[in-house]
Structure formats: C-alpha cells, structure tokens
Design a protein around this motif. Structure first.
Motif: not given
Ligand SMILES: [Zn+2]
Ligand SMILES: [Zn+2]
Length: 386
Positions: A276-279, A284-286, A338-342
């Motif tokens: 994961f990368e956080r912003y 965010y992940c791929k 909470k934030g979301n995951q993309f």
C-alpha cells in the motif's frame, strides 16, 4: 497615610494615554533614581512614590480599579493581588533590577550598557528550564492503522531524588548569598567622564541566583539533576501518518536547580509498505488480472490493511480501471471516520500462448473483427494521479 493622587505624582492628566503615563514615569524616574541621586534621601522617597504610582497607572486593570475606587484601594498592604508588570526589584536590599528598564529607549540606553557591559536581562540569571528531547520511532503501516503503545528508552537528565533537585545535601539547605544578600546582584561604582556611575552586575559568588549551596548533594554534585535512562510508554494513536510529531509535556530533561523540565517530542516514521501507498487517509494498491477475467468478469480477492476483501470485476473491465473499497483505508487520527482503499486493475496480456490458446484466439479474432481507431489521448495516462 496621607491622601495622594497617583496622577499628580506622575504629573499627568486623568485622561492621559498609557503612552503618556509611561513617558512621564520614565522622565521622572530617571531624575529621581537613587543610583543617580546617591546622597539624596528625598529622591529615594520620591522614587518609591513614582514606582507605586506607575505600578497602578501603568497597568490597565489596576488603573481602572484606581479610577473607580480611588487611592484607598491601593495603600500599602492592600492592592488586589495579581502580578505587577511595572516594577519588581524595589526593596531595601539595594537591587535596583529595573534600572535598565527605565532607561531603555531613552537614548541613555547605549551609554549605560557600554559602561556596565551588561543588559537588564543578563543581570538576572534565572535557572534555565530543561532541554526538549527528540526521539525518532519507526512503526509499520499496520501499527499506524491500529495505534500502538511503544516502550522507549530515553537517556536524560532527571531531577535528583536525593536532594529533590535543590543541589543541597539532604538535611542541609541553601544559604542566602552573603555577598549580594540574596538579590543576585552587586552594585559597582565607577568614575567616568559623565561623573560617578553606578552599575548593577550579576553577583559572581552565587551566579545571580541569590543563594549558595554550602554542602553539595553527593548524588548530583550539587547540580540538582542526574543522568538516567528511563523507559517511557508512548501511546501512538490510530491513523498516525508518516513524520507526525507527538509532544509529551514535561518528559524532556529536568531543569537546573529545580527549574521546570523540557518536553519530549516523538517523531513518528511509518515504514514504506510492500503493497500500500498512503495519501491522506486513503490507501492505494495495484493488481493485475488476466485478459479473460477482464473480458468475462470475475470476483477476485484483494489484500486490505486489516486482512482481505472480495472485489467484483465486471465483465468488460478496461485496463487501469480504479475501483474503490469504501472505508478500507486508514482511520483518521482525529477520529473523523476512515479513508478508502483504491485498487487499480491492470490487465496483463499474455506474452506466450499454448497451441490451444493460440487456436482459440485466432477463432476469437475471426469472430470479433476488431479494428484499430486512432485519436488523441496519448498523455491521458500520465494525467492520472497515481
Ligand atoms: Zn542531588
Ligand atoms: Zn550573590
């Protein structure tokens, strides 16, 4: 006690501004300062009176009380508490600590500093508060997600427990400095082309503190503090981001001679994550999917920060489509949700095919008769923000 009028003492009108009052006080204080009028007892009395007047009129709150209740409210011994901002050091001992205050901004300033070699501030040496400390700590993204308590070892100066920070051996006490009688300052008379000038300097015997230690504490050699390594529990809140700071008040180094402790600053670093990368609070992940999955649709399993989730890939999904997993991001450090995951889905084109696959693809090609269309949009991918 005779009836006095502080406005008359300072020679100002009742409607005088704060600036006018200050100016009048300075002018008169300069004239009657006992260091300038050494042998004139009348001047000293006048000077005391000026100070008393300015202590009241120079302070907005006291002035308002004075205007309302009159002189009686401010006679010696009365006068409602509150720290006086005007004059502190006036008291028989001969420590006119505010000598420089009176002259500051008057033009005499520079002359006097030149002679005394010391400014008002420096003549009063206060014990410095303890230093702030910085401690860097690295945690994982998972730890940042849940929040965590970490034990850290902090080497620091602490208040000596044997003497409770005083520096004097247990059972003994600090003594009032006999050189300055506890004022921390000594007066020196010098001759110059302006005549006799009295300067006030820091007492060298007690270092300006007014007290001396006769029997130093053996534990701390009279410093009042000792070096210790202390284990401290640090509560790192859930959702904390990389390079956040935590301030833990009073957990820095102890001050000298019982002065307050500094603070401890924890700088939190979050290790880069494999997936994961956080912003902000989003992650965010791929992921890659096969060509058939993209065409026909599928349900795939996706890692989340706390485990796994199912992601439905609809039939006909284009490469680089971004899907959002609501609420699967990081918790907000201030508790605001909470934030979301993309998840970016990249369709992988197989580079080699089996004989059977090739046959099927050729069949498919004959069936679809897909043609290339040319147009703008070369840079679109670069504009995407991840
Ligand atoms: Zn000690
Ligand atoms: Zn002294």
């Amino acid at each position: 006690m005779t009836k006095k009028d502080y406005y008359k003492t300072l020679g100002v009108d009742k409607n005088a501004s704060a600036e006018e009052i200050k100016r009048a006080y300075r002018k008169l204080a300069r004239k009657y300062h006992p260091d300038v009028n050494q042998d004139d007892k009348g001047a000293e009395a006048k000077f005391k009176e000026l100070n008393a007047a300015f202590e009241v009129l120079g302070n907005q709150q006291k002035k308002a009380q004075y205007d309302q209740f009159g002189h009686a409210a401010f006679q010696q011994g009365a006068g409602g508490g509150g720290g006086s901002q005007g004059f502190r050091g006036f008291g028989g001992g001969g420590g006119f600590s505010s000598f420089e205050d009176i002259f500051s901004g008057s033009g005499f300033d520079d002359i006097f500093s030149a002679f005394s070699g010391m400014r008002g501030e420096e003549t009063r040496r206060r014990s410095a508060p303890g230093a702030d400390l910085r401690y860097d700590i690295t945690i994982t993204l998972e730890e940042a997600y849940t929040g965590i308590t970490k034990k850290i070892q902090v080497p620091r100066f602490e208040k000596c427990s044997a003497c409770k920070g005083t520096g004097a051996k247990s059972g003994t006490a600090k003594k009032t400095c006999d050189k300055c009688n506890g004022s921390g300052q000594v007066r020196q008379i010098r001759r110059s082309f302006l005549g006799q000038i009295v300067t006030v300097g820091m007492c060298d015997k007690c270092g300006g503190r007014g007290t001396v230690i006769e029997t130093p504490c053996p534990e701390c050699s009279g410093n009042g503090r000792v070096k210790k390594t202390r284990t401290i529990d640090i509560d790192i809140p859930a959702g904390v981001d990389n390079d956040s700071h935590l301030r833990i008040a009073g957990e820095g180094e102890a001050g000298m001679n019982g002065a307050p402790s500094g603070d401890l600053y924890i700088v939190i670093h979050v290790k880069p994550h494999d997936i994961f990368e956080r912003y902000e609070n989003d992650l965010y992940c791929k992921t890659t999917i096969g060509i058939a999955q993209a065409i026909l649709g599928n349900e795939i399993e996706i890692p989340t920060i706390k485990g796994k989730a199912k992601l439905k890939i609809p039939a006909g999904t284009q490469s680089h489509t971004v899907f959002k997993l609501r609420g699967q991001g990081m918790p907000d450090v201030h508790g605001r949700g909470k934030g979301n995951q993309f998840v970016k889905v990249v369709v992988e084109i197989p580079k080699t095919l089996t004989k059977k696959q090739r046959q099927l693809m050729e069949e498919y090609a004959g069936e679809s008769q897909q043609k290339a269309t040319v147009g703008k949009g070369f840079f679109d991918k670069m504009k995407e923000y991840f």
